[in-house]
Design a protein around this motif. Structure first.
Motif, PDB file in Angstrom:
ATOM      1  N   ASP A  47       0.839  -1.031   0.184  1.00  0.00           N
ATOM      2  CA  ASP A  47       0.082  -0.110   0.071  1.00  0.00           C
ATOM      3  C   ASP A  47       0.845   1.297   0.117  1.00  0.00           C
ATOM      4  OD1 ASP A  47      -2.266  -1.448   0.179  1.00  0.00           O
ATOM      5  OD2 ASP A  47      -2.628  -1.393   2.222  1.00  0.00           O
ATOM      6  N   PHE A  48       2.007   1.489   0.946  1.00  0.00           N
ATOM      7  CA  PHE A  48       2.774   2.231   0.523  1.00  0.00           C
ATOM      8  C   PHE A  48       3.406   2.448  -0.509  1.00  0.00           C
ATOM      9  CE2 PHE A  48       2.232   1.318   5.220  1.00  0.00           C
ATOM     10  CZ  PHE A  48       1.847   2.578   5.843  1.00  0.00           C
ATOM     11  N   THR A  49       3.828   1.576  -1.221  1.00  0.00           N
ATOM     12  CA  THR A  49       4.439   1.573  -2.606  1.00  0.00           C
ATOM     13  C   THR A  49       3.327   2.277  -3.583  1.00  0.00           C
ATOM     14  OG1 THR A  49       5.443  -0.475  -2.243  1.00  0.00           O
ATOM     15  CG2 THR A  49       5.473   0.372  -4.266  1.00  0.00           C
ATOM     16  N   TYR A  50       2.363   2.035  -3.566  1.00  0.00           N
ATOM     17  CA  TYR A  50       1.257   2.739  -4.528  1.00  0.00           C
ATOM     18  C   TYR A  50       0.822   3.989  -3.995  1.00  0.00           C
ATOM     19  CZ  TYR A  50       0.044  -1.703  -6.818  1.00  0.00           C
ATOM     20  OH  TYR A  50       0.424  -2.802  -7.541  1.00  0.00           O
ATOM     21  N   ARG A  51       1.082   4.300  -2.531  1.00  0.00           N
ATOM     22  CA  ARG A  51       0.715   5.859  -2.086  1.00  0.00           C
ATOM     23  C   ARG A  51       1.859   6.515  -2.721  1.00  0.00           C
ATOM     24  NH1 ARG A  51      -1.348   7.955   2.974  1.00  0.00           N
ATOM     25  NH2 ARG A  51      -0.507  10.163   3.289  1.00  0.00           N
ATOM     26  N   PHE A 108      14.133  -6.066  -8.288  1.00  0.00           N
ATOM     27  CA  PHE A 108      13.650  -5.054  -9.121  1.00  0.00           C
ATOM     28  C   PHE A 108      12.843  -3.896  -8.314  1.00  0.00           C
ATOM     29  CE2 PHE A 108      10.284  -2.543 -11.307  1.00  0.00           C
ATOM     30  CZ  PHE A 108      11.120  -1.967 -12.451  1.00  0.00           C
ATOM     31  N   LEU A 109      12.089  -4.553  -7.328  1.00  0.00           N
ATOM     32  CA  LEU A 109      11.316  -3.560  -6.324  1.00  0.00           C
ATOM     33  C   LEU A 109      12.473  -2.868  -5.490  1.00  0.00           C
ATOM     34  CD1 LEU A 109       8.038  -5.488  -5.643  1.00  0.00           C
ATOM     35  CD2 LEU A 109       8.294  -3.174  -7.367  1.00  0.00           C
ATOM     36  N   GLY A 110      13.623  -3.703  -5.216  1.00  0.00           N
ATOM     37  CA  GLY A 110      14.565  -3.250  -4.073  1.00  0.00           C
ATOM     38  C   GLY A 110      15.225  -2.316  -4.556  1.00  0.00           C
ATOM     39  N   PHE A 111      15.646  -2.094  -6.056  1.00  0.00           N
ATOM     40  CA  PHE A 111      16.661  -1.407  -6.521  1.00  0.00           C
ATOM     41  C   PHE A 111      16.201  -0.265  -7.768  1.00  0.00           C
ATOM     42  CE2 PHE A 111      19.004  -5.017  -4.911  1.00  0.00           C
ATOM     43  CZ  PHE A 111      20.010  -4.304  -4.014  1.00  0.00           C
ATOM     44  N   LEU A 178      10.835  -0.048   9.717  1.00  0.00           N
ATOM     45  CA  LEU A 178      11.463  -0.030   8.529  1.00  0.00           C
ATOM     46  C   LEU A 178      10.812   0.914   7.442  1.00  0.00           C
ATOM     47  CD1 LEU A 178      12.275  -3.867   7.728  1.00  0.00           C
ATOM     48  CD2 LEU A 178      14.038  -2.234   8.497  1.00  0.00           C
ATOM     49  N   LEU A 179       9.468   0.656   7.283  1.00  0.00           N
ATOM     50  CA  LEU A 179       8.950   1.896   6.517  1.00  0.00           C
ATOM     51  C   LEU A 179       8.824   3.204   6.925  1.00  0.00           C
ATOM     52  CD1 LEU A 179       5.407  -0.251   5.830  1.00  0.00           C
ATOM     53  CD2 LEU A 179       7.475   0.199   4.254  1.00  0.00           C
ATOM     54  N   GLN A 180       8.969   3.570   8.330  1.00  0.00           N
ATOM     55  CA  GLN A 180       8.993   4.800   9.109  1.00  0.00           C
ATOM     56  C   GLN A 180      10.214   5.485   8.502  1.00  0.00           C
ATOM     57  OE1 GLN A 180       6.393   6.251  10.856  1.00  0.00           O
ATOM     58  NE2 GLN A 180       7.353   7.955  10.562  1.00  0.00           N
ATOM     59  N   ASN A 181      11.291   4.522   8.693  1.00  0.00           N
ATOM     60  CA  ASN A 181      12.873   5.142   8.627  1.00  0.00           C
ATOM     61  C   ASN A 181      13.542   4.922   7.181  1.00  0.00           C
ATOM     62  OD1 ASN A 181      12.832   6.196  11.291  1.00  0.00           O
ATOM     63  ND2 ASN A 181      12.744   3.972  11.776  1.00  0.00           N
ATOM     64  N   TYR A 182      13.234   4.027   6.522  1.00  0.00           N
ATOM     65  CA  TYR A 182      13.999   3.435   5.325  1.00  0.00           C
ATOM     66  C   TYR A 182      13.272   3.376   4.183  1.00  0.00           C
ATOM     67  CZ  TYR A 182      17.151   2.307   8.956  1.00  0.00           C
ATOM     68  OH  TYR A 182      18.155   2.333  10.115  1.00  0.00           O
ATOM     69  N   GLY A 183      11.856   3.605   3.974  1.00  0.00           N
ATOM     70  CA  GLY A 183      11.046   3.160   2.906  1.00  0.00           C
ATOM     71  C   GLY A 183      10.668   1.780   2.562  1.00  0.00           C
TER      72      GLY A 183
END
Length: 577
Positions: A47-51, A108-111, A178-183
């Protein structure tokens, strides 16, 4: 009589001895590590990726439904893996190919620096494809064990569910920070090893797959689809094509209304086919859960923005941080999921299917209705903070949802006919997944019609005004099919066998066979007579086992008396089964 005495005196095998170390290790790698931990990281980051791509709520729901369509394609996966072996193997080569594709998608999603919406959805599709395929092949394997030991079925399903919940809890604890600090990228990179670990059971043949003898190591091997397997073959093909059509339409058509109509049409067509060609007990249970799933319309796309929008975007919103939304609420949900599985195994595994479904579904609807209070901001008016209210309501929803989910997994494991494990498990689980996909498309349409289309932009307060209406529809919808419980759900307990007669057939007595006149009166009478004898013996064995458990010696005379008392009921019971 000797067999019964041996059953009463022989020691009960341990859980590990009953199911085997290889199978339990494979379940740990696929269900616990891959789906529990890796899937939890992917699900939280999605969800955060699409946001970050500025996708609005209804579209977010459609895209996540498209990414998870592989779970609706399990039937086609089973068809291809069973019918087209590679190097003499039906499972290992396909798991290897799916694992390689998933690893590439994670990379792919990681880099990737600036992924598009289409490429992101494609990579997520590949990731969930591996998870769905691993689910299918391992579930088909352990369903064989459950059918031979139905009394141990709840234990195995509890092991599977608890393991997934524990690893999902761990991933949730990690994902928030992880999402809060590194995406989002770090989540995909951490999930990468979980996907790659699947190469281990593939290389060691932990699925205990025997190489096909003879020269047909490549190409089609359709001998399983002749005779009793032909109809499941065609149903699997139709189910897989329906998911593929939905995938193509979703990628090419932008209209939410058209996509919903396509999804609904394909879902109802799939339901009609399964109801017409599968044996009645399987068709009815499938119909009930499919209907319950499509009535539970999705609203998570808008709810995600409701809870995570900043004060600049939604002034009166909860303004949850990413860490609280993912880790705080997620940990409560994962912990309560574990609690729900434990409560089921200790308290409810011997309930009848009907009583379990009625009580848990109604309670779950009431718990889901608490979201309406938060969306209307009623809790704030009475001084109840959003964080405390949502943690409490989330805990209730998760426990009750887990209690409602467990009987379905037991039924699915028992509805797989002998010799058709892979394709039948695929058909039933794919039908349920297709129902949830239709529910997400329907929820996206409802949100669009109500004007609930947030995307994280500034000053979008007005877009949340009607969210409570969608939440109310979502909470009440699953209760509608409860009116059909007595028609579609068997009356037996969860430890009873569901396929006593002709256990190797998926179509015996189906609507199609009756319309074609393949089940005549003589055949019915012989079948009911056979059922009468089996039910009588089963009643005697259960009576003996119950007497033994109470410290009494089983009495043959008592069992004969019981047989006489049941003689007037046996034929009707056989007809019902």
């Amino acid at each position: 009589m000797m067999d019964v005495d041996e059953a009463l005196t022989s020691p009960r095998p341990s859980f590990r001895a009953a199911f085997g170390s290889s199978l339990l290790l494979t379940i740990f790698l696929t269900h616990h590590l891959l789906n529990g931990f890796g899937g939890g990281l992917v699900f939280q980051a999605m969800d955060f990726t699409y946001r970050g791509l500025k996708v609005d709520g209804p579209t977010l729901q459609v895209l996540t439904a498209v990414a998870r369509l592989p779970f609706s394609m399990k039937a086609l996966m089973g068809l291809v893996s069973d019918g087209f072996p590679i190097c003499g193997r039906r499972k290992a080569p396909y798991l290897f190919i799916a694992t390689v594709a998933a690893v590439a998608a994670f990379l792919f999603l990681g880099f990737a620096s600036t992924p598009s919406t289409q490429s992101t959805t494609g990579c997520l599709f590949a990731i969930f494809f591996q998870m769905a395929l691993a689910d299918l092949l391992v579930e088909a394997k352990y369903s064989e064990k459950v059918k031979t030991m139905p009394e141990r079925g709840p234990e195995l399903l509890t092991f599977v569910s608890c393991g997934v919940s524990v690893l999902n809890l761990i991933s949730t604890i990690c994902a928030g920070a992880l999402l809060q600090n590194y995406g989002t990228r770090i989540c995909y990179l951490l999930a990468l090893p979980m996907a790659a670990l699947l190469l281990w059971p593939v290389a060691c043949n932990h699925l205990e797959e025997e190489r096909i003898p003879g020269s047909r190591r490549f190409g089609p091997d359709l001998q399983n689809w002749r005779g009793k397997g032909f109809i499941p073959f065609m149903l699997a093909l139709a189910s897989g094509l329906a998911a593929l059509i939905l995938l193509v339409c979703s990628l090419l058509i932008k209209s939410v209304t058209i996509n919903f109509l396509v999804a609904l049409s394909l879902g109802m067509l799939n339901l009609a086919l399964l109801s017409s060609f599968l044996r009645p007990v399987i068709a009815k249970i499938n119909a009930f859960y499919f209907l319950q799933s499509i009535f539970h319309i999705g609203t998570h796309g808008a709810a995600f923005y409701f809870f995570t929008d900043t004060e600049e975007s939604y002034r009166d919103g909860p303004h949850f941080s990413y860490q609280f939304y993912v880790t705080g609420m997620g940990c409560v949900a994962a912990g309560c999921s574990l609690l729900g599985a434990g409560c089921y195994n200790l308290l409810a595994k011997k309930w009848t299917y009907r009583s379990m479904l009625m009580s848990t579904s109604l309670a779950y609807a009431l718990a889901n209705g608490l979201s309406v209070i938060a969306y209307k901001r009623v809790n704030i008016k009475y001084g109840i903070p959003d964080a405390g209210f949502m943690l409490a309501s989330s805990a209730m929803q998760t426990v009750l949802g887990q209690l409602a989910w467990m009987p379905m997994t037991v039924m699915l494991a028992q509805l797989v006919p002998q010799g058709l494990e892979s394709v039948m498990y695929a058909l039933l689980s794919a039908s349920l997944s297709l129902g949830f996909a239709v529910a997400n498309y329907g929820g996206a349409l409802v949100l669009s019609l109500l004007g609930v289309t947030p995307n994280g932009a500034v000053h979008e307060d007005a877009k949340f005004e009607n969210l409570w209406i969608a939440a109310l529809l979502s909470a009440c919808g699953p209760c509608v099919p409860l009116f059909l419980v007595r028609i579609l759900i068997p009356e037996g307990r969860q430890t009873d066998r569901l396929l006593e007669l002709d256990a190797g057939s998926a179509t015996a007595g189906s609507l199609f066979e009756r319309m074609c006149g393949r089940v005549d009166e003589m055949g019915d009478q012989m079948e009911y007579q056979h059922a009468e004898e089996e039910l009588t013996e089963l009643t005697w064995v259960r009576s003996a086992l119950q007497s033994s458990s109470l410290g009494r010696e089983p009495s043959l005379d008592a069992s004969r008396e019981t047989r006489g008392q049941l003689s007037a009921e046996k034929f009707s019971l056989a007809a019902t089964s």
